[in-house]
Write a protein that holds these residues in place. Sequence first.
Motif, PDB file in Angstrom:
ATOM      1  N   UNK A   1       0.812  -1.217   0.000  1.00 34.76           N
ATOM      2  CA  UNK A   1       0.000   0.000   0.000  1.00 34.76           C
ATOM      3  C   UNK A   1       0.847   1.269   0.000  1.00 34.76           C
ATOM      4  N   UNK A   2       2.084   1.166   0.446  1.00 31.75           N
ATOM      5  CA  UNK A   2       2.878   2.381   0.639  1.00 31.75           C
ATOM      6  C   UNK A   2       3.094   3.143  -0.659  1.00 31.75           C
ATOM      7  N   UNK A   3       3.466   2.426  -1.727  1.00 27.17           N
ATOM      8  CA  UNK A   3       3.717   3.119  -2.998  1.00 27.17           C
ATOM      9  C   UNK A   3       2.455   3.807  -3.488  1.00 27.17           C
ATOM     10  N   UNK A   4       1.315   3.125  -3.369  1.00 29.06           N
ATOM     11  CA  UNK A   4       0.058   3.721  -3.813  1.00 29.06           C
ATOM     12  C   UNK A   4      -0.304   4.935  -2.952  1.00 29.06           C
ATOM     13  N   UNK A   5      -0.041   4.848  -1.641  1.00 29.68           N
ATOM     14  CA  UNK A   5      -0.350   5.978  -0.756  1.00 29.68           C
ATOM     15  C   UNK A   5       0.558   7.167  -1.043  1.00 29.68           C
ATOM     16  N   UNK A   6       1.834   6.905  -1.323  1.00 27.71           N
ATOM     17  CA  UNK A   6       2.747   8.011  -1.631  1.00 27.71           C
ATOM     18  C   UNK A   6       2.377   8.686  -2.947  1.00 27.71           C
ATOM     19  N   UNK A   7       1.898   7.878  -3.893  1.00 28.16           N
ATOM     20  CA  UNK A   7       1.482   8.461  -5.171  1.00 28.16           C
ATOM     21  C   UNK A   7       0.227   9.310  -5.002  1.00 28.16           C
ATOM     22  N   UNK A   8      -0.688   8.865  -4.157  1.00 24.04           N
ATOM     23  CA  UNK A   8      -1.939   9.600  -3.968  1.00 24.04           C
ATOM     24  C   UNK A   8      -1.761  10.816  -3.068  1.00 24.04           C
ATOM     25  N   UNK A   9      -0.847  10.697  -2.072  1.00 27.92           N
ATOM     26  CA  UNK A   9      -0.628  11.783  -1.115  1.00 27.92           C
ATOM     27  C   UNK A   9       0.854  12.141  -1.088  1.00 27.92           C
TER      28      UNK A   9
ATOM     29  N   UNK B   1       4.272  12.056   5.393  1.00 23.12           N
ATOM     30  CA  UNK B   1       4.799  10.906   6.112  1.00 23.12           C
ATOM     31  C   UNK B   1       3.765   9.787   6.090  1.00 23.12           C
ATOM     32  N   UNK B   2       4.239   8.554   5.967  1.00 21.48           N
ATOM     33  CA  UNK B   2       3.357   7.396   5.988  1.00 21.48           C
ATOM     34  C   UNK B   2       3.467   6.717   7.342  1.00 21.48           C
ATOM     35  N   UNK B   3       2.350   6.562   8.014  1.00 14.86           N
ATOM     36  CA  UNK B   3       2.311   5.837   9.281  1.00 14.86           C
ATOM     37  C   UNK B   3       1.374   4.639   9.124  1.00 14.86           C
ATOM     38  N   UNK B   4       1.834   3.458   9.564  1.00 18.28           N
ATOM     39  CA  UNK B   4       1.066   2.225   9.386  1.00 18.28           C
ATOM     40  C   UNK B   4       0.583   1.722  10.740  1.00 18.28           C
ATOM     41  N   UNK B   5      -0.703   1.458  10.829  1.00 25.71           N
ATOM     42  CA  UNK B   5      -1.296   0.933  12.049  1.00 25.71           C
ATOM     43  C   UNK B   5      -1.863  -0.456  11.786  1.00 25.71           C
ATOM     44  N   UNK B   6      -1.714  -1.378  12.734  1.00 26.07           N
ATOM     45  CA  UNK B   6      -2.243  -2.728  12.531  1.00 26.07           C
ATOM     46  C   UNK B   6      -3.707  -2.878  12.904  1.00 26.07           C
TER      47      UNK B   6
ATOM     48  N   UNK C   1      -0.161  10.373   6.392  1.00 27.94           N
ATOM     49  CA  UNK C   1      -1.171   9.434   5.918  1.00 27.94           C
ATOM     50  C   UNK C   1      -1.135   8.249   6.865  1.00 27.94           C
ATOM     51  N   UNK C   2      -2.284   7.896   7.400  1.00 27.93           N
ATOM     52  CA  UNK C   2      -2.386   6.769   8.316  1.00 27.93           C
ATOM     53  C   UNK C   2      -2.983   5.591   7.553  1.00 27.93           C
TER      54      UNK C   2
ATOM     55  N   UNK D   1      -8.405  16.125  16.391  1.00 22.96           N
ATOM     56  CA  UNK D   1      -7.154  16.224  17.154  1.00 22.96           C
ATOM     57  C   UNK D   1      -5.933  15.903  16.303  1.00 22.96           C
ATOM     58  N   UNK D   2      -6.161  15.358  15.103  1.00 24.82           N
ATOM     59  CA  UNK D   2      -5.050  14.826  14.333  1.00 24.82           C
ATOM     60  C   UNK D   2      -4.291  15.828  13.506  1.00 24.82           C
ATOM     61  N   UNK D   3      -4.820  17.035  13.349  1.00 23.87           N
ATOM     62  CA  UNK D   3      -4.132  17.987  12.496  1.00 23.87           C
ATOM     63  C   UNK D   3      -4.232  17.599  11.034  1.00 23.87           C
ATOM     64  N   UNK D   4      -3.152  17.796  10.321  1.00 18.91           N
ATOM     65  CA  UNK D   4      -3.122  17.543   8.872  1.00 18.91           C
ATOM     66  C   UNK D   4      -2.857  16.054   8.641  1.00 18.91           C
ATOM     67  N   UNK D   5      -3.948  15.281   8.490  1.00 19.57           N
ATOM     68  CA  UNK D   5      -3.792  13.846   8.280  1.00 19.57           C
ATOM     69  C   UNK D   5      -4.826  13.335   7.295  1.00 19.57           C
ATOM     70  N   UNK D   6      -4.506  12.223   6.701  1.00 20.15           N
ATOM     71  CA  UNK D   6      -5.434  11.486   5.848  1.00 20.15           C
ATOM     72  C   UNK D   6      -5.521  10.058   6.365  1.00 20.15           C
ATOM     73  N   UNK D   7      -6.739   9.552   6.518  1.00 16.47           N
ATOM     74  CA  UNK D   7      -6.956   8.170   6.912  1.00 16.47           C
ATOM     75  C   UNK D   7      -7.154   7.332   5.666  1.00 16.47           C
TER      76      UNK D   7
END
Length: 402
Positions: free
Chosen positions: A330-338, A342-347, A367-368, A386-392
Motif C-alpha cells: 500500500x505504501x507506494x500507492x499511498x505516496x502516489x496519492x498523497x 509521512x506514511x504511518x502504518x497501524x495494525x 497518511x495513516x 485532534x489529528x491535524x493535517x492527516x489522511x486516513x
Amino acid sequence: MSVLRLTVIWHGNFAGGGPIAEALAAHFEGAEDEPNSSGLTIPVRVRCKGADPSDSLSAPLPLMTGDDTINIVLLLFEGNLVTAFEKHWSSFANSIRAELDAHPDRTLVLPMRLGDRSAIAPFDDIQSIPTSLFLGSGLSDPRWMRRLTLTIVAHIGNYLRRLEQFEKDPATPIDETLLSRFPLFLSHAKTDALAVVNAIRDHLANNNYGVDTFIDAKDLPAGLGYEKMFTAAIRAGAVVAIRSDAYSSRPWCRWETLEGKRLLRPIVVLDLFRDAELRMNPYGGNVPALRLVDPSVSGENAQAEMDRAVLAIMTEAVRIMVWNRRVMSLEAAARAKYPGRDIRKLPRPPELVDIANIRIETASPIVVLHPGPPLPRPEEKMIRAIGGDLELCAPSDLGVPL
C-alpha cells in the motif's frame, strides 16, 4: 505483496479431511468486517482428489507457486495418504518437497500425524505435529478441533517470525534460523487475577507452540527497572490484558496497555470482570476481547478455556504479522496519492490513542494506513479534530485488493 495461502492435503478416502479443512477455512478466511471474524483473510485451498476424474489413481493438481506466494501446506497423514504418497501420488509429494527445498523462504510444510506412523517419505526428516497432544476425543470434539486450529496458527506465526528475521539478515538461511519463544506479557492486577495468570502459565508450560509467558513477579530479574524491561518484553511479543475488577485501578496496568499500543503490538483483553470498577480502563478498547471463565471454577473445562484464550492471542499476533506484510504493497500507492506526506502504518483501525502517539513524534502532514473498512463518520470526525493535517487510508481507499 506476498500472498499467504494455506493448503490442506488429504486423501479422498479419509472422511475426516473435509471437516478439518472446513474448520480451518472458517477460522482463516473470515472477512475483517464480519462479526466474530479472525480478520486473517488467509485463503484455504484443498488437494484431496486426482486431477483426472477418469483416472482414480491420478495425482492432484500441483500447488500454485511463485515469488509472490507463501504456501503453508498441511499434510493430514493417515493410512490412505501414506499409501498414496508411496505409490500413485509420489510425484505430487516429491513436487511439494522440491518446492520446500528450493524455496524455504516461501514454503512451510506441516505434516500432521493422524495415525501411528511417524516417518513418511519424502517428509520423514521433518518434525511433524502429533495429534496425541490434542485435547478431546477426536474430530467430533470441538476441543480437539480448537487445539488443531491453535497449533496451525502458532506454527504459521513462528514461520512468519523466522521469515521476518531472514529478510533482515539473509546471510542466515530461514531453515537454519532459531528464534526465542514468543512472549505473552500477562498484564494483570495481582490482587484478583493471580490465579488466572498462574493457570495460563501452567497451561503453556512446555508447550510446542513456540510461546512463553512474561510475568513481572517471576520473570523480572532483581535490580532491573520495571519500565525498560516491560517495554522490551512487550516489544518482543504480545500483551494479554486480564481485565479483573482491580485492573483499571492499577497505573502500571493502564501503562502496559498504552505501551502495547505505542509499540503497535498485538493486544488481547481476557475479560475476568466479576462485579464493578470505579473507572473502566480508557486505553483497553479497539482490540479483540473475550470472556474468560475463571479456571478455578471451570473444572474439567479449564484446559479448553485456556486453549480458547491462547487461540485468540495467537490469532491476533498472526493477523498483525500478515497485515504488516500486506501493507507494504500500500505504501507506494499511498505516496502516489498523497505526495510529500509521512506514511504511518497501524495494525488496527485508528483510535485517538494512536493519533496522540503519532503527534508526539511529528507534527508533519501524515497518511495513516490501516486495515479496512474505513472508519465510521463519528470516529473519523473525532480523529480529525485532534489529528491535524492527516489522511486516513484503508486498502479500499487506494483500490488495492488484499
